[in-house]
Design an enzyme around this catalytic site. Structure first.
Site, short mmCIF file in Angstrom:
data_model
loop_
_atom_site.label_atom_id
_atom_site.label_comp_id
_atom_site.label_asym_id
_atom_site.label_seq_id
_atom_site.Cartn_x
_atom_site.Cartn_y
_atom_site.Cartn_z
N ARG A 51 20.80 -5.86 6.95
CA ARG A 51 21.68 -5.87 8.13
C ARG A 51 22.48 -7.17 8.20
NH1 ARG A 51 17.80 -3.62 12.74
NH2 ARG A 51 16.54 -5.20 11.76
N LYS A 150 4.40 1.36 -0.17
CA LYS A 150 3.31 1.57 0.76
C LYS A 150 3.52 0.68 1.99
CE LYS A 150 -0.54 -0.77 0.75
NZ LYS A 150 -0.65 -2.19 1.08
N HIS A 180 1.25 -0.19 -6.40
CA HIS A 180 1.53 -1.11 -7.52
C HIS A 180 0.32 -1.36 -8.39
CE1 HIS A 180 -0.05 -4.31 -4.90
NE2 HIS A 180 -0.12 -5.07 -5.95
N LYS A 184 -0.39 -2.01 -12.93
CA LYS A 184 -1.04 -3.17 -13.55
C LYS A 184 -1.53 -2.78 -14.94
CE LYS A 184 -2.60 -5.36 -9.26
NZ LYS A 184 -2.17 -6.74 -9.19
N GLU A 218 -9.57 -11.45 -2.53
CA GLU A 218 -8.40 -12.32 -2.43
C GLU A 218 -8.79 -13.62 -1.73
OE1 GLU A 218 -4.48 -10.08 -1.88
OE2 GLU A 218 -5.82 -9.17 -0.41
N ASP A 237 -5.02 -1.10 4.34
CA ASP A 237 -4.16 -1.91 3.48
C ASP A 237 -4.57 -1.83 2.01
OD1 ASP A 237 -2.05 -3.90 3.15
OD2 ASP A 237 -3.65 -5.35 2.77
N HIS A 242 -4.94 1.37 -3.05
CA HIS A 242 -5.30 0.74 -4.33
C HIS A 242 -6.73 1.06 -4.78
CE1 HIS A 242 -1.67 -1.29 -3.41
NE2 HIS A 242 -2.17 -2.29 -2.73
N LYS A 342 -9.90 -10.54 2.52
CA LYS A 342 -9.06 -11.74 2.49
C LYS A 342 -9.96 -12.95 2.70
CE LYS A 342 -4.95 -9.51 3.02
NZ LYS A 342 -4.12 -9.38 1.81
C1 BG6 Z 1 -0.78 -5.22 -1.05
C2 BG6 Z 1 -1.45 -5.55 0.26
O1 BG6 Z 1 -0.60 -3.85 -1.18
O2 BG6 Z 1 -1.61 -5.69 -2.12
C3 BG6 Z 1 -1.71 -7.03 0.38
O3 BG6 Z 1 -0.61 -5.12 1.33
C4 BG6 Z 1 -2.49 -7.54 -0.82
O4 BG6 Z 1 -2.41 -7.32 1.60
C5 BG6 Z 1 -1.83 -7.10 -2.11
O5 BG6 Z 1 -2.54 -8.95 -0.75
C6 BG6 Z 1 -2.69 -7.42 -3.31
O6 BG6 Z 1 -1.97 -7.19 -4.48
P1 BG6 Z 1 -2.27 -8.00 -5.80
O7 BG6 Z 1 -1.35 -7.41 -6.82
O8 BG6 Z 1 -1.97 -9.45 -5.50
O9 BG6 Z 1 -3.71 -7.80 -6.10
#
Ligand code: BG6
Length: 493
Positions: A51, A150, A180, A184, A218, A237, A242, A342
């Site tokens: 925008r 997502k 994603h 990988k 993470e 999430d 994933h 996290k």
């Molecule tokens: C995302 C989540 O889909 O994947 C994030 O929304 C997360 O919260 C991330 O940190 C982790 O991805 P990767 O590739 O760093 O393991």
């Protein structure tokens, strides 16, 4: 140069959310690598939509900065970046402004034949309206593809509503739902490990496997994404998408071919065979927590409740552990323990397949402990595979046994840069190959399983625990597995 061929035809890629975080951190760096590797055909164009009132040159300057910031200096080649900049264009589009959509259509109509990819890196509430506008401009023809980031919805009903709206104007074969993790390298390697080696598949079942662990840990916190994350939490999430996808690849039956519906049909069967967690079973088989102040990446960090945009009384989980079962012939009775969070002590994603103990030891009692074999697949960092075995300890004296490991490190073995997941997935979209994308029924089956857990959690706030940042989650997560006489894999906790 990469071995992956460039798409046969030039394409127009239109990125909604063109100044957003994903575009800055992932999409532009991935596309830059494609430029460097000769995978963008002459004439291919990238339109960033936002925008903001930005001319092409303003946008190119910003993009130049993002690519430099998010890639190692050694990857940057000034000449390549110069070429890449020329492909970039910025268009200001306000979703509520019909004239803006007409100018998007006008910008694309000079190349009516080419593949058009609309990448929706926006909030999912906009997926339906954007697709509707694209259709009004007749931009949804057979050569068009739409990529959905997502989260696809917030629960089953909202996921269905999005899928209905997008599906009203694009056919399923034109829709690419990104997870994603499927892009990988090591995740794809799971399929190669299982189906290109004769060794494992005969053992890949309840007769030989005691249990499976999947950890995605993470060290980061919510990183300025508090507003999104607090509505989501770790289950929505990370697990709904994933982690369930990882589980599917691990547990699925051999597909007939490594091809779109071959793989996706088998993944769907796993999701449908997941034993529903409902009512009392939820409290017994899940553990959740929220991080308190502690240590993150070696420094003192604040607790979740003190992060930006987080309401003081929120019950959103930043950690979850679950015990799942798959009700089919292959896996009956084998628990799958999943955990993600996290602000854990290290960034480590791995899958541990623990085989059953030997039925009987022929060695004398003090020869040493004979631990069961474990196959550990490290997804990130340090991608590789370890097979934990038991060997004879060297020495001519009384026979002793020792745990040992067969190690495969991808970095050492292949000595090439491992491409980012988005590089692979973007190329697949351009090639029109949906194998590594989620089909509508998979997304909905995953939501359907997750929903009963969310429903039970809503009525049991007291099960939410806290954990200190820099530790492996609440003690209830340890109890979840230790109650069964098992432990989380020691390298990650
Ligand atoms: C995302 C989540 O889909 O994947 C994030 O929304 C997360 O919260 C991330 O940190 C982790 O991805 P990767 O590739 O760093 O393991």
């Amino acid at each position: 140069m990469s071995e992956e061929p460039a798409p046969a035809r030039p394409f127009d890629l239109v990125v909604f959310g063109g100044t957003g975080d994903l575009t800055q951190r992932k999409l532009l760096p991935a596309l830059y690598h494609h430029e460097r590797d000769g995978q963008l055909r002459e004439g291919s164009r990238i339109f960033a939509i936002s925008r903001q009132d930005l001319g092409d040159d303003d946008y190119r300057d910003q993009a130049d900065g993002w690519v430099r910031r998010h890639l190692p200096a050694a990857d940057i080649d000034g000449e390549v970046l110069g070429r890449f900049r020329e492909r970039l264009h910025h268009l200001q589009v306000d979703a509520t402004e019909p004239g803006d959509w007409a100018s998007l259509a006008a910008a694309l109509t000079d190349q009516p034949e080419r593949v058009r990819v609309f990448y929706l890196a926006t909030s999912p509430d906009l997926f339906g309206p954007i697709c509707q506008h694209l259709a009004e401009q007749q931009l949804n023809g057979p050569a068009s593809r739409v990529v959905l980031e997502k989260p696809i919805g917030f629960d089953l009903a909202s996921a269905k509503a999005i899928n209905d709206k997008v599906g009203a104007v694009f056919e399923e074969r034109q829709i690419f739902r990104i997870d994603h993790y499927l892009g990988k390298e090591t995740v794809q390697n799971l399929m190669v490990l299982r189906f290109a080696n004769a060794l494992f598949e005969p053992l890949w079942n309840a007769a030989a496997i005691d249990h499976v662990q999947i950890t995605v840990a993470e060290t980061i916190g919510v990183e300025g994404r508090g507003a999104y994350y607090d509505r989501s939490g770790a289950l929505r999430d990370m697990v709904q998408n994933h982690m369930l996808q990882l589980l599917c690849l691990l547990a699925m039956e051999p597909p007939v071919r490594f091809q779109e519906d071959g793989v996706r049909n088998e993944k769907l069967k796993v999701l449908r065979a997941l034993k529903p967690l409902e009512g009392d079973a939820v409290a017994k088989n899940t553990a959740r927590g929220q991080y308190r102040a502690g240590i993150g990446d070696g420094a003192q960090v604040k607790g979740y409740l003190d992060e930006e945009d987080i309401p003081a009384d929120t019950r959103t989980e930043t950690f979850v552990a679950l015990k799942l079962e798959i009700e089919n012939w292959r896996w009956a009775g084998v628990p799958f323990y999943l955990r993600t969070g996290k602000r854990l002590p290290q960034r480590a994603s791995e899958i541990v397949i623990q085989f059953r103990s030997i039925p009987h030891s022929i060695f004398h009692a003090d020869a040493g402990r004979i631990p069961p074999n474990r196959l550990v697949v490290r997804l990130q960092p340090d991608e590789g595979i370890t097979l934990q075995m038991v060997s004879k300890a060297p020495g001519a004296g009384r026979l002793r046994v020792r745990p040992t490991a067969l190690e495969l490190s991808f970095a050492e073995q292949f000595k090439v840069r491992s491409p980012d997941a988005y590089e692979r997935l973007l190329l697949d979209v351009m090639h029109g190959d949906p194998t590594l994308f989620m089909r509508r029924d998979e997304v909905e089956a995953a939501w359907s399983w997750v929903e009963s857990v969310l429903a039970a959690w809503a009525g049991s706030d007291d099960a939410m625990k806290t954990y200190t940042a820099g530790t492996w989650g609440p003690s209830t997560a340890i109890g979840l597995i230790e109650r069964d006489g098992r432990t989380w894999h020691e390298d990650t906790g």
